[in-house]
Enzyme design. Sequence first.
Site, mmCIF file in Angstrom:
data_model
loop_
_atom_site.group_PDB
_atom_site.id
_atom_site.type_symbol
_atom_site.label_atom_id
_atom_site.label_comp_id
_atom_site.label_asym_id
_atom_site.label_seq_id
_atom_site.Cartn_x
_atom_site.Cartn_y
_atom_site.Cartn_z
ATOM 1 N N ASN A 60 -4.970 -1.218 17.061
ATOM 2 C CA ASN A 60 -5.890 -1.542 15.606
ATOM 3 C C ASN A 60 -6.019 0.000 15.114
ATOM 4 O O ASN A 60 -6.144 0.096 13.749
ATOM 5 C CB ASN A 60 -7.146 -2.126 16.196
ATOM 6 C CG ASN A 60 -8.220 -1.818 15.243
ATOM 7 O OD1 ASN A 60 -8.298 -2.316 14.322
ATOM 8 N ND2 ASN A 60 -9.027 -1.031 15.463
ATOM 9 N N ILE A 97 -13.699 -5.052 4.327
ATOM 10 C CA ILE A 97 -14.695 -5.059 5.512
ATOM 11 C C ILE A 97 -15.505 -4.177 5.754
ATOM 12 O O ILE A 97 -15.224 -2.981 5.399
ATOM 13 C CB ILE A 97 -13.723 -5.290 6.947
ATOM 14 C CG1 ILE A 97 -12.704 -6.374 6.718
ATOM 15 C CG2 ILE A 97 -14.612 -5.609 8.170
ATOM 16 C CD1 ILE A 97 -12.927 -7.945 6.692
ATOM 17 N N SER A 143 3.042 1.639 5.112
ATOM 18 C CA SER A 143 2.817 1.598 6.601
ATOM 19 C C SER A 143 2.282 0.396 7.012
ATOM 20 O O SER A 143 2.657 -0.410 8.016
ATOM 21 C CB SER A 143 1.783 2.706 7.125
ATOM 22 O OG SER A 143 0.330 2.553 6.673
ATOM 23 N N LYS A 144 1.322 -0.243 6.140
ATOM 24 C CA LYS A 144 1.017 -1.648 6.300
ATOM 25 C C LYS A 144 1.866 -2.942 6.381
ATOM 26 O O LYS A 144 2.032 -3.827 7.091
ATOM 27 C CB LYS A 144 -0.309 -1.879 5.563
ATOM 28 C CG LYS A 144 -1.547 -1.178 5.901
ATOM 29 C CD LYS A 144 -2.071 -1.444 7.193
ATOM 30 C CE LYS A 144 -2.365 -0.123 8.030
ATOM 31 N NZ LYS A 144 -3.140 -0.424 9.460
ATOM 32 N N SER A 170 -3.033 -5.063 6.819
ATOM 33 C CA SER A 170 -4.118 -4.730 5.778
ATOM 34 C C SER A 170 -3.881 -5.733 4.653
ATOM 35 O O SER A 170 -2.672 -6.301 4.604
ATOM 36 C CB SER A 170 -4.370 -3.382 5.171
ATOM 37 O OG SER A 170 -5.167 -3.406 3.962
ATOM 38 N N TYR A 184 -0.293 4.322 2.717
ATOM 39 C CA TYR A 184 -1.049 3.566 3.288
ATOM 40 C C TYR A 184 -0.259 2.059 3.246
ATOM 41 O O TYR A 184 -0.160 1.472 4.460
ATOM 42 C CB TYR A 184 -2.429 3.377 3.045
ATOM 43 C CG TYR A 184 -3.342 2.394 3.667
ATOM 44 C CD1 TYR A 184 -3.767 2.846 5.065
ATOM 45 C CD2 TYR A 184 -3.664 1.191 3.048
ATOM 46 C CE1 TYR A 184 -4.477 1.848 5.553
ATOM 47 C CE2 TYR A 184 -4.260 0.362 3.833
ATOM 48 C CZ TYR A 184 -4.851 0.689 4.985
ATOM 49 O OH TYR A 184 -5.713 -0.218 5.510
ATOM 50 N N VAL A 221 -2.555 7.970 19.024
ATOM 51 C CA VAL A 221 -1.741 7.176 19.369
ATOM 52 C C VAL A 221 -0.342 7.413 18.670
ATOM 53 O O VAL A 221 0.832 6.711 18.886
ATOM 54 C CB VAL A 221 -2.057 5.891 18.543
ATOM 55 C CG1 VAL A 221 -3.237 5.202 19.311
ATOM 56 C CG2 VAL A 221 -2.211 5.866 17.072
#
Length: 259
Positions: free
Chosen positions: A88, A188, A158-159, A140, A155, A62
């Site tokens: 996703n 999760i 980016s979220k 997230s 991370y 992606v």
Amino acid sequence: MLEHKVALVTGAASGIGQAAALLLAQAGAKIAALNREESELQETVAQIIAAGGEVLALGADVARPEAVERAVQQVMARWGRLDIVFANAGINGVWAPLEELTPEEWDRTLETNLKGTFLTVKYAVPHLKRQGGSIIITSSVNGTRVFSNTGATAYSCSKAAQVAFTKMVALELAEHRVRVNVICPGLIDTNIESSTEQRNLEGLRPPVEYPEGFVPLTQGKPGTAKQVAQLVLFLASDASDHISGTELWIDGAESLLKG
């Protein structure tokens, strides 16, 4: 519920992506299942076919524009329309002290999570505009409500950016009847930890003691990919036809405790 509609699901080989692909197919959608390694889609494809659904397996990174554009073209060549996009695909990347995080590690996380979302939506938009549709993005709790996972800087950034992207694009596409929403899962039960490298985090995070089981709604038990998939199905369907530009946390109240 989704008969005659076509859904593109990225990161569809496992976890939330796989659960969403299966549930959307069960609801009647034709599924374009995309994963970086097409060979890893065998289980997802087999389950959809066994249940009587239609599926197209696509291998694409992606973060590569030409790969994403080609994948969307394959969807259009197969079915001639695109109604639902579940962006996703993502990685946790490297979690490390800031001075130890290399520029290359930062770039890899941002390219997969943020650039990958941009490219997926960018190449899908012209086709969604034809009849309207729904875009769902996986963010997230990290970077949106939780900022205590020290070391997860790339991370979390980016979220957080995915939420801003959602709101910008939701307004831009509203006149075309394309809805854009973002989900923010907490703990999760998936295999995303396999894409995580943690280095030298000992002593970096502030000392905090949480009650036993820090997911209050379930006394510590993590949520399931199927529970997240049910939220994706809601946002993909007409049941949410007046919801756009909205972030939805699905975490059993974890982020309210840990934020």
